[in-house]
Structures are given as structure tokens and as C-alpha cells.
Design a protein around this motif. Structure first.
Motif: not given
Length: 675
Positions: A11-23
Motif C-alpha cells: 500500500l505504501r509503494m502504491v501510494t508513492s507511485a501515485l505521488l510520482v504519477f501526479l508529479a
């Protein structure tokens, strides 16, 4: 736990991926058109946020994904992960290194914060444990001081855990502390058990709090009242798990409440009785509730007599506007002030007795009253009010005045009548003496006639014994002449003669006892009295073909004068005999005498089949001097004297009634002296 940890990391990795995607979206769509020289700058916030809030895994994941995204979308050649320019390669390597440093630094910071938080939590837990232990000690002391017993009901296992104090309340020796609920129910009073179960079941079904007072029966048989207070714990699905509660003894409180309730009921009843009494008694009553008599209540009759309307006070000392001012009090011609009225004087501590005053009303009418008033005292002995009761004596006073007028007239008339009465009394006394002499003569004649009849009965009783003795005397010379005269023969004849003489002597004794008056009441057998009477007249009745049946049920006792009772019975038997002789057509002549006990009395009935008493003379048969017999055979005093003997001398009842073919006389007499 391992699966949960892996899931958390994913879940933490998925959340990090979402933040990177947003950036990436922000960099490609907004900043590239503006000619941003360093495209990796947009990813630093995503790496920092991931490292701070998502831990080491989140920071490293964001760093790696940011480098790949920048290489693919922002660094030439785009849409390709290959970076040919050395400067760009160095730039990406520095970014990755910085991302790792940021992630590691954030990780260390979080570890430090976590360690500090854990230390703080540990301290708080230690402090909470100390406070909890202190609270438990205070609670235990409070429960012991209040004599409360704690209990816990495990709903799933149906077991109940009891504290030592709870065992003390139940009167049991301390057990293991855990026992079935049914064992506790057995201690509940049988009359309260079902109600207890019903209320508990209602709370378990759809409730949280349990409150009930019930009785228990201790092992020594003592009954005590307990109060239960408890709270139910439920699972997340709403199912009951366990109930924690306390019990405490309320026996003294219950007894006090019962006594208080009884006292209140008694006080209320006494107050109601007093109010009813005040409205019922003919007296005019007042109760002053304060020493100044400003607050005073009166009975219905007092309000009517004083003509006080509803809403107005009966007290002349009431505040202005509350007193009806419908009357004024006068004594010896002088108007009395409110302080001089009897209830007002009593309210100040002075007893007032036989106080007379005149009440004059506004319409000019008046009435006179007399009464008493006494003070009421508080616990300190200080007068707190008074109570007074008065009677309207207006009519008595009027009658008294009229009587005084009449008294003089009566004195004059009394003197005139005294002389007339003296003369009339002398005349009446002479006539009374003559009447008494006449009555005594008749009674004497009645007794002589009775004695004449008795002598005839004795002659009849002696006739057969004398005939037998004559035969004995005639037989003895014949036996002597025949040579058979022996000592045994002489002794036998002498015994026969002696028995005949004793029988004749007993007849004389019965005659003497019959006419001898009894001086004092005594207890004797009804059968003895009947035997003595029949011994005198039964022989005569047999010669006249009259049969006497005596039915004695238990031979009851009689408390009275045996001589007088014999006289009454003889008079009734003679009357029956005369009735039979007047009706010769009656074949089976019978007289029945019955004795029995009824309601503590001895009952004697004498009945015959001589035709009964004619209806036209039934109301006269007990009158003195009334008789249907010729003058030479009756005086008319028999039944009259018999009734007076039974009812006046022996406090009994003497009645008669018609029966089939005859009459029945009933005598009821006490069987023993009154207690």
C-alpha cells in the motif's frame, strides 16, 4: 502478521507511485511547456512526502519511480529510458542519491519520534497502571465501607464471579468466586425469583443497565433486601458478553421506608379522621396554627354559625381583608377585642374553660356559646397555637329563661296539687293494701289447691303399698297356722314391709322437697328434676290412661331453683291432664318431655296431643287470673306464675306454640352460671 506487513508495504509503494504519477503529470503538462531546465525538481516533493509519511519503503520507491519517469518523459531522447548525455546521467545519479538520503533521514527521524512516543506511552501506561491500582484500592475500600458486593456475569458460559463481600451479603462462606447463575438464583426469595429473571432477561435482550431490589434467603433462614446495579457489555455485533454489577444491603432502608410509609399513612389517617370529626361533631371547633391566630381553620359548622363565606377566615385576628367581619363578641354587655376572644387567649398559653359569650351578627341577630380552649405547644414548650370547641347554647338559654318563668308558676301549682295528691295517695294505698290481701288470698288458695292435689297424688301412691302390706299381714297368720312360719319366712316378709315403708317415706320426702322453696341457685340435672316431678303425678296420669314419654338428650345441666322448676313442670303436666279430661274422645293420650342443649342453654319442651289451645285465647293464657276451668278447679295463676318463675327468677324464656293435635311449651334456662 507477515501478510499484514507485506500488504502494508504494498500500500505504501502504491501510494508513492501515485505521488510520482501526479508529479509527472504536473511536470509534463505544466512545466515542460514553460521550458523547465531541471525536470527532476518536480519530483523532490513527491520523494519527501513519501519518505516522511510512508516510511523508508515509500521514499525509496518514490525515488526510483521518479528517476525512471524523468528519464522516460523529460530527458532527451524522450519516450526512452536510455540516457546518453553524461551530464544528464550524473544529474539523475545525484537525484537518486539525494532521494536515498532524504528517505533514510526521514526514516531515522520517524524512528526517533516513534521511540520518543513509545517512551512517553510507556510512562503514561505506568502512571495509568499506578492510578488504576490506586483506584482499585479506593474502590475496594469504598465497597467494603458501603458493604457492597461485586459480581460479574459471563453470559456466554452462564457463570457468575462473586467477590468476598458478595458472599458476606449472601451469608455464605467464601467460595471459589465462580459458580453457576442458577446457584445465585436459588438464594433469591421464591416470591421475587421470577421477577428477577424476567428483568434480567429484558436487559440481556434489549438493554444496557440493570437495576432491581429483591429479597434473598440466607442459609440461616434470615430474609434480607438487596439492591442490584449493573451494566451490560456487548460485542460489536450487539451480542451480550458479560455484565458487571454490585449488590448492597437495603434492608434497614426498606424497613425505615415501610415505617415511614406506615407513619405517613397513620398521620394522614389521623388528619382525615380529625377533619371528619370536626365536621361531624355538633360542636363548633377551631384550630389556630400560630400564636397570633392569623391562620385559623374551623369546622363546617363553625363557618355556618359565624356566617363566614368561602375564601374568608374564621379568625377575628386574620390580616385585614381576610376576616369576614360578620360578627362581634360580647361578654357581660361589653364588646370584646380580638385578643380577648377565648381561642386567642389560649394561643398565648392560657387555658380557657366554660367561657360564655354572645355573638352579635351584622343583621342584628345573636347567639350564645360556651366552650373551652387549650393551647398547643411546640417541642420547646412554647405556645404555637390553640384548639377550641364551643356549643351553641342559645336555645338552652332561652329554655332556661322560660323555665325560670314557669318555675314560679309550677311552685304554686305544686303546692295546690300536693294536698290533692296526698289525699289520692292515701286512698290508693288503702286500695292497694286491699288488692294485695286479695292477691295473697288467691295465691294461698292456689297453693292449698295444689297441696290438695298433691295429697291426692300421695294417697294414690300409697294405695298400692298399703294393699300389699295388708296382704302380708293377712298371710302371716295363715302361714303360722299351717306350721310353715319360719325365721327365713319372717325375715323375707319383714324386708318386703321395710321396702314398702321406705317407698312411702320417699314419697313424703318428695312432697316435702317439692314445696320447700330454694334459697340459692344451683346446678342440677334436668333428669333429676323430671324424676322428682313424675314421682308425684305419674301414677295418677297412668290411671287416667295418659302416657308420659321422657326424651333426655345427654341429660343436660340446669342452673336455677330446682323446687321452682318442679313446680312449673307440675303445673304444665296438670294443665295437660285437665285438657285430656275435657276431651274424652282422645284415645292415645300422650305427653312428651324433651330436654337438650342449644346455644349454651338447656331447653325443656312439654308437648301433648290434647287438641291445642283455641286461637281466641292464646294471647291471654299468661295473664294473671285468666282460666277456662271452673272456680273450684283453677285460679288462673298457674301459667302466669310459671312464666314469672322462669323469666324473672331464673332469667330464662317461657313460650308456647301450637303443634299438630296439641300444644308445646318451651322453656330455655342457663346451663351454668354466667362467666
Amino acid at each position: 502478521m507477515e501478510k499484514l506487513t507485506i500488504t502494508s508495504r504494498l500500500l505504501r509503494m502504491v501510494t508513492s507511485a501515485l505521488l510520482v504519477f501526479l508529479a509527472t503529470v504536473v511536470g509534463v503538462k505544466l512545466l515542460q511547456p514553460l521550458g523547465l531546465r531541471h525536470p527532476l525538481l518536480i519530483y523532490y516533493p513527491a520523494v519527501a512526502v513519501s519518505a516522511i509519511y510512508l516510511g523508508l519503503e515509500g521514499g525509496l520507491t518514490a525515488t526510483l519511480l521518479s528517476a525512471l519517469s524523468a528519464a522516460y518523459f523529460s530527458i532527451e531522447p524522450r519516450s526512452n529510458f536510455a540516457i546518453r548525455d553524461f551530464e544528464e546521467q550524473l544529474y539523475v545519479a545525484v537525484f537518486v542519491l539525494e532521494g536515498c538520503i532524504i528517505s533514510y533521514a526521514a526514516y531515522k527521524m520517524r524512528r526517533a519520534e516513534t521511540a520518543e512516543a513509545q517512551i512517553k506511552i510507556a510512562k503514561e501506561r505506568t502512571l495509568a497502571a499506578e492510578r488504576l491500582e490506586e483506584s482499585e484500592i479506593r474502590l475496594r475500600l469504598a465497597l467494603e465501607g458501603a458493604k457492597m458486593g461485586m459480581w460479574t456475569l459471563d453470559v456466554t458460559s452462564n457463570q457468575c464471579e462473586l467477590s468476598d463481600q458478595e458472599y458476606d451479603l449472601l451469608g455464605d462462606t467464601k467460595g471459589g468466586g465462580l459458580e453457576p447463575v442458577d446457584a445465585f438464583f436459588e438464594r433469591v426469595h421464591p416470591d421475587d425469583r421470577e421477577e428477577f429473571k424476567r428483568l434480567l432477561s429484558e436487559v440481556l435482550d434489549h438493554g444496557d443497565n440493570f437495576s432491581h431490589e429483591f429479597r434473598i434467603v440466607r442459609p440461616d433462614g434470615e430474609i434480607r433486601w438487596l439492591a442490584a446495579r449493573a451494566r451490560l457489555s456487548r460485542s460489536r455485533k450487539g451480542k451480550p458478553i458479560r455484565m458487571h454489577g454490585v449488590n448492597y444491603d437495603v434492608t434497614s432502608q426498606r424497613r425505615f421506608e415501610e415505617q415511614l410509609r406506615h407513619s405517613e399513612n397513620e398521620a394522614r389517617a389521623r388528619a382525615n379522621e380529625l377533619a371528619v370529626l370536626m365536621d361531624t361533631v355538633p360542636a363548633i371547633t377551631f384550630i389556630a396554627h400560630d400564636p397570633e391566630c392569623r391562620d385559623m381553620s374551623g369546622s363546617r359548622k363553625s363557618r355556618e354559625m359565624l356566617r363566614v363565606p368561602e375564601g374568608k377566615s374564621v379568625s377575628a385576628s386574620a390580616p385585614e381583608g381576610e376576616f369576614a367581619n360578620s360578627f362581634h363578641g360580647f361578654k357581660d354587655g361589653r364588646e370584646l377585642s380580638p385578643e380577648e376572644l377565648p381561642v386567642q387567649m389560649a394561643a398565648r398559653g392560657q387555658e380557657v374553660h366554660d367561657y360564655e359569650l354572645t355573638l352579635v351578627f351584622n343583621d342584628g341577630t345573636s347567639c350564645e356559646v360556651i366552650g373551652n380552649a387549650v393551647p398547643l405547644f411546640d417541642g420547646a414548650g412554647k405556645a404555637r397555637g390553640a384548639i377550641g370547641a364551643f356549643l351553641d347554647i342559645t336555645e338552652q338559654k332561652r329554655i332556661q329563661r322560660e323555665l325560670e318563668k314557669v318555675r314560679d308558676e309550677l311552685d304554686k301549682r305544686v303546692k295546690e296539687r300536693t294536698a290533692e295528691l296526698r289525699q289520692a295517695l292515701e286512698t290508693l294505698q288503702r286500695e292497694t293494701e286491699e288488692r294485695i290481701e286479695s292477691v295473697n288470698l288467691l295465691i294461698h288458695q292456689s297453693r292449698l289447691a295444689a297441696m290438695g292435689e298433691m295429697i291426692g297424688y300421695i294417697a294414690h301412691q300409697w294405695r298400692q303399698p298399703l294393699n300389699i302390706m295388708g296382704l302380708i299381714v293377712q298371710e302371716m297368720p295363715m302361714v303360722y297356722g299351717g306350721g310353715e312360719f319360719t325365721e327365713e319366712y319372717l325375715k323375707a316378709q319383714m324386708d318386703k314391709a321395710r321396702q314398702l315403708v321406705m317407698h312411702m317415706s320417699a314419697t313424703i320426702d318428695d312432697f316435702r322437697d317439692f314445696f320447700k322453696p330454694s334459697k340459692e341457685k344451683e346446678v342440677f340435672k334436668a333428669g333429676e328434676m323430671i324424676r322428682k316431678t313424675l314421682a308425684l303425678i305419674e301414677g295418677v296420669l297412668k290411671t287416667q290412661q295418659i302416657t308420659v314419654h321422657a326424651d333426655q338428650s345427654g341429660d343436660p345441666d340446669i342452673y336455677g331453683y330446682i323446687g321452682e322448676c318442679c313446680q312449673v313442670l307440675l303445673s304444665l303436666l296438670v294443665n295437660s291432664r285437665d285438657a285430656f279430661l275435657a276431651r274424652e274422645e282422645i284415645a292415645n293420650r300422650a305427653i312428651t318431655i324433651r330436654t337438650f342443649s342449644e346455644d349454651g342453654k338447656t331447653v325443656l319442651t312439654i308437648s301433648d296431643n290434647a287438641g291445642g289451645i283455641p286461637e281466641e285465647i292464646r294471647d291471654k293464657i299468661f295473664d294473671a287470673y285468666f282460666t277456662t276451668k271452673p272456680p273450684e278447679k283453677g285460679t288462673g295463676l298457674g301459667l302466669s306464675l310459671a312464666r314469672k318463675i322462669i323469666e324473672k327468677r331464673m332469667n330464662g324464656r317461657f313460650t308456647f306454640r301450637d303443634i299438630v293435635d296439641g300444644a308445646e311449651f318451651r322453656i330455655e334456662i342457663d346451663s351454668k352460671p354466667a362467666a
